[in-house]
Design a protein around this motif. Structure first.
Motif, short mmCIF file in Angstrom:
data_model
loop_
_atom_site.label_atom_id
_atom_site.label_comp_id
_atom_site.label_asym_id
_atom_site.label_seq_id
_atom_site.Cartn_x
_atom_site.Cartn_y
_atom_site.Cartn_z
N ALA A 180 14.87 -23.54 -32.87
CA ALA A 180 15.76 -22.60 -33.17
C ALA A 180 17.15 -22.41 -34.16
O ALA A 180 17.29 -21.38 -34.71
N PHE A 181 17.58 -23.63 -33.55
CA PHE A 181 18.60 -24.16 -33.45
C PHE A 181 19.27 -24.92 -34.92
O PHE A 181 20.11 -24.53 -35.77
N ALA A 182 18.41 -25.27 -35.02
CA ALA A 182 17.63 -25.97 -37.16
C ALA A 182 17.61 -24.54 -37.52
O ALA A 182 17.54 -24.32 -39.08
N GLY A 183 16.38 -23.75 -37.79
CA GLY A 183 16.93 -22.29 -38.34
C GLY A 183 17.65 -21.92 -37.97
O GLY A 183 18.51 -20.61 -39.50
N ALA A 184 18.69 -21.81 -37.12
CA ALA A 184 20.24 -20.50 -37.14
C ALA A 184 21.22 -21.61 -37.75
O ALA A 184 22.00 -20.64 -38.06
N ASN A 185 20.99 -22.82 -37.88
CA ASN A 185 21.94 -23.38 -38.67
C ASN A 185 22.17 -23.24 -40.46
O ASN A 185 22.79 -22.60 -40.91
N LEU A 186 20.78 -22.78 -40.40
CA LEU A 186 21.12 -22.93 -41.76
C LEU A 186 20.94 -21.52 -42.26
O LEU A 186 21.61 -21.17 -43.23
N ASP A 187 20.23 -19.96 -41.25
CA ASP A 187 20.93 -19.38 -42.22
C ASP A 187 22.35 -18.71 -41.62
O ASP A 187 22.58 -18.22 -42.85
N ASN A 188 23.15 -19.75 -41.00
CA ASN A 188 24.23 -19.65 -41.04
C ASN A 188 24.72 -20.31 -41.94
O ASN A 188 26.41 -19.91 -42.81
N ALA A 189 24.10 -21.34 -42.71
CA ALA A 189 24.79 -21.70 -43.57
C ALA A 189 24.73 -21.46 -44.91
O ALA A 189 25.78 -21.22 -45.88
N ALA A 190 23.94 -20.19 -44.87
CA ALA A 190 23.82 -19.28 -45.97
C ALA A 190 24.73 -17.94 -45.97
O ALA A 190 25.37 -17.71 -47.00
N LEU A 191 25.01 -17.68 -44.79
CA LEU A 191 25.45 -16.34 -44.53
C LEU A 191 26.44 -16.87 -43.26
O LEU A 191 26.77 -16.57 -42.74
N PRO A 192 27.78 -17.48 -43.96
CA PRO A 192 28.94 -18.19 -43.53
C PRO A 192 29.73 -17.26 -42.36
O PRO A 192 29.81 -16.32 -42.45
N GLY A 193 29.54 -17.86 -40.33
CA GLY A 193 30.57 -17.57 -40.16
C GLY A 193 29.96 -18.06 -38.92
O GLY A 193 30.04 -19.22 -38.55
N VAL A 194 30.27 -16.89 -37.92
CA VAL A 194 30.32 -17.79 -36.29
C VAL A 194 28.75 -17.54 -35.60
O VAL A 194 28.40 -16.41 -36.28
N TYR A 195 28.28 -18.73 -35.21
CA TYR A 195 27.05 -18.05 -34.64
C TYR A 195 27.02 -18.58 -33.40
O TYR A 195 27.30 -19.59 -32.39
N VAL A 196 26.46 -17.76 -31.78
CA VAL A 196 26.33 -18.32 -30.82
C VAL A 196 24.80 -17.96 -30.52
O VAL A 196 24.33 -17.31 -30.04
N GLY A 197 24.31 -19.55 -29.25
CA GLY A 197 23.17 -18.94 -28.59
C GLY A 197 22.67 -19.50 -27.66
O GLY A 197 23.48 -20.54 -27.22
N VAL A 198 22.65 -18.47 -26.63
CA VAL A 198 22.92 -18.92 -25.74
C VAL A 198 21.27 -19.43 -24.78
O VAL A 198 19.98 -18.98 -24.76
#
Lengths: 404, 404
Positions: B160-178
């Protein structure tokens, strides 16, 4: 062909297979003798106006294949929605770099960008061939049987609900799963494909194609809970009341909007929490849990449909063929030709640009809280091979001794 | 052996592989000539006192294998935490059904139940053999290298974090995963295994083993955002302030507690929303998104570690062997014997029951917001074969023309 330079970019929300289309364009273009350079713009149209290009001609085909299998947008993306002026800037950069073929991978907003740039090039007498390559997990492009990215996200949602249903059966209560999809319920509806046995959840599915009424919702949940002793619910983030106001924003303090004027629906658990609170307070059910699938559903690595991968690659390849062998700009569309097979067509940009497809009535059950068999038949082949399956112990009760 | 009747039950939160242990017990027990019946209790200890048993001896081995591969608890589970009186009821039912071998698959609360029942049987002079079989995604049992269920949940979190990191790299911002984990940060720490390149997220990891301070958190996020232009954050649902008060409950209106007195932390997006609101308000960052992984991480179908599957099966098999060939009650534990191999031991129930393991200091970086290489070395083999990998385009910038 003049300069032999082509440009490809990725826009909008990433998908699990959008890099397949990027690599489809790149590798197919490199097969054409006339193509001298394949440029990629970083972060979509934003990277075009900033001239942030990378030379994809230098990348190895081996690494391109590995990138193709990686989710999210390898070039980066943007939420910018260009107006006429922004498009004129794009066009200036294309002209300065002598780019004569432009491929933009994105949703309906991106197709509108391609349409404007195409018209500006024609008005200026510049020989540009502009092609929109579809992608969106929302499946909301008109003219396509479905859009690349949707099948993999649908597979994630179906698998997630299959698991959530098993969890809910083990520890009964009410479970609410909130799924992406602003106007189109296709992704939320995919939750139905996680269902196997007749008493499996999701027992209730709420789509943005139908008006959401909290009282009717609570009555549905109550009836389901009384029948099965538990209730699994799939809810689209885009559910709205009769006036069209999103339920998610009825309680939000600060409503955030993107450049397209869209209210921010994902990245917050507010809707799930609102619905769970209502169920607890009004129905007196104790164990009520809500999950918001959020970004997991579009970016999870390792949950992908092989059909989606193949088609996302092919729309990229076909885009290059339409551009280099064809005489018109357009948007690539998937057509269903068998159970299951697909072919590709080039649609006029004006037929796709800025339009939104929603779920057809034939896909939604009369109750408004389920899908039809027509939808199951539509979606199942897209989920691809190797869908995990859930099995149960068969009933074999043992006679009671103390409590008989 | 007397009656030849054995009973198996599943307690606590389901995992992706808990049915492997159930099937391990069932199939292994059926190989013993002295075993006449293998009963399963529905919904854990609740099903025992209610005498809700099914006869697993009648189930086909083929269907048992399919159930073994299905996540969540096939017999159903419970959150009941038996006290002495409840355990006396359990014991009465076991005696009435002439059950002389009792296997309970669960976490540290379940091991405590087995301990009490074991003591009551001994006090009554009843020949009961009681074995606790470990499972928990929290990995918080003392005496085990790790617990069945943790590796598969960890794999989900890493993917999940590998994917969320890729998503965040494409559309930069802050992502919080609980991430789940009340007292132990093992599952949240697994997010670090989703990281490949040095600038990949998660950039910050917050564990319940360290005191959470909002001001320091905001400073960490600010520094990371300034350095990388984006920030991916993994947060345990169990983070707490210096007084031990969970951050999640500092804002909750109605705090829900289960039968064990634990505050309900999952099934709500409140913590993620709280942290995102603070980042937006205090740091002025616009694109801030929060996801709460919730029940997806423990029940997702189709994301499982083959190592976890194998070991969960084996702890069930070994439990039967310890019970039928051994002379003591106990709790089955996994011991690491190589890189990577494992063996099994039977621990005294009192050594495991009701105790909670948390992350060892050697696994947490000095910064308090990252894991160590020792942790990566510990976890990686448990994730199993076929972990998806993320690839990038290599840099090959094109010279600017208009903006040079």
């Amino acid at each position: 062909m003049g300069s032999g330079r082509i440009l490809v970019a990725q826009g909008g929300g990433p998908t699990a297979v959008i890099n397949q289309s990027l690599v489809g364009v790149t590798l197919e273009a490199r097969r054409f003798r006339d193509v001298t350079r394949v440029y990629g713009a970083l972060h979509g149209v934003r990277g075009i106006v900033d001239e942030e290009f990378v030379d994809l001609t230098q990348e190895t085909s081996h690494n391109l294949e590995l990138v193709a299998g990686t989710p999210s947008s390898a070039l980066g993306s943007t939420r910018d929605k260009p107006d006429e002026k922004y498009c004129a800037e794009i066009f200036n950069v294309l002209r300065a770099h002598e780019i004569e073929h432009f491929f933009y991978i994105g949703g309906n907003d991106s197709s509108d960008t391609v349409r404007i740039v195409s018209e500006q090039a024609r008005a200026a007498g510049y020989p540009l061939r502009a092609i929109h390559i579809p992608k969106t997990i929302d499946n909301d492009l008109v003219g396509s049987d479905h859009t690349p990215g949707y099948p993999s996200a649908a597979r994630f949602v179906a698998q997630a609900f299959a698991g959530a249903n098993l969890d809910n059966a083990a520890l009964p209560g009410v479970y609410v799963g909130v799924v992406m999809g602003r106007h189109a319920g296709f992704l939320t509806a995919a939750s139905a494909l996680g269902k196997k046995f007749p008493d499996d959840g999701p027992h209730l599915i709420y789509l943005p194609e139908r008006v959401f009424d909290l009282e009717r919702f609570l009555a549905d949940v109550k009836a389901t809970y009384e029948r099965f002793g538990r209730c699994v619910i799939a809810v689209s983030e885009g559910i709205h009341d009769a006036s069209g106001a999103p339920i998610a924003t009825l309680l939000a303090k600060d409503v955030e909007r993107d450049a397209h004027g869209n209210v921010q629906l994902s990245g917050t658990g507010a809707l799930a929490d609102l619905l769970c609170d209502a169920i607890k307070a009004r129905l007196g059910i104790k164990r009520v849990r809500g999950d918001t699938f959020g970004y997991l559903q579009r970016s999870f690595i390792g949950c992908v449909s092989d059909v989606d991968q193949r088609e996302a690659r092919e729309v990229g390849e076909k885009a290059v063929q339409f551009a280099l062998w064809g005489q018109a700009d357009g948007s690539v569309a998937i057509r269903r030709t068998g159970f299951y097979s697909a072919d590709y067509a080039l649609l006029p940009l004006a037929d796709v640009a800025g339009k939104t497809r929603t779920m057809e009535d034939e896909f939604i059950a009369a109750s408004g809280t389920d899908v039809t068999d027509a939808f199951r038949l539509y979606l199942r082949p897209l989920l691809g091979a190797g869908m995990p399956d859930a099995f149960r112990l068969r009933p074999a009760p043992v006679a009671k001794i103390l409590r008989r």
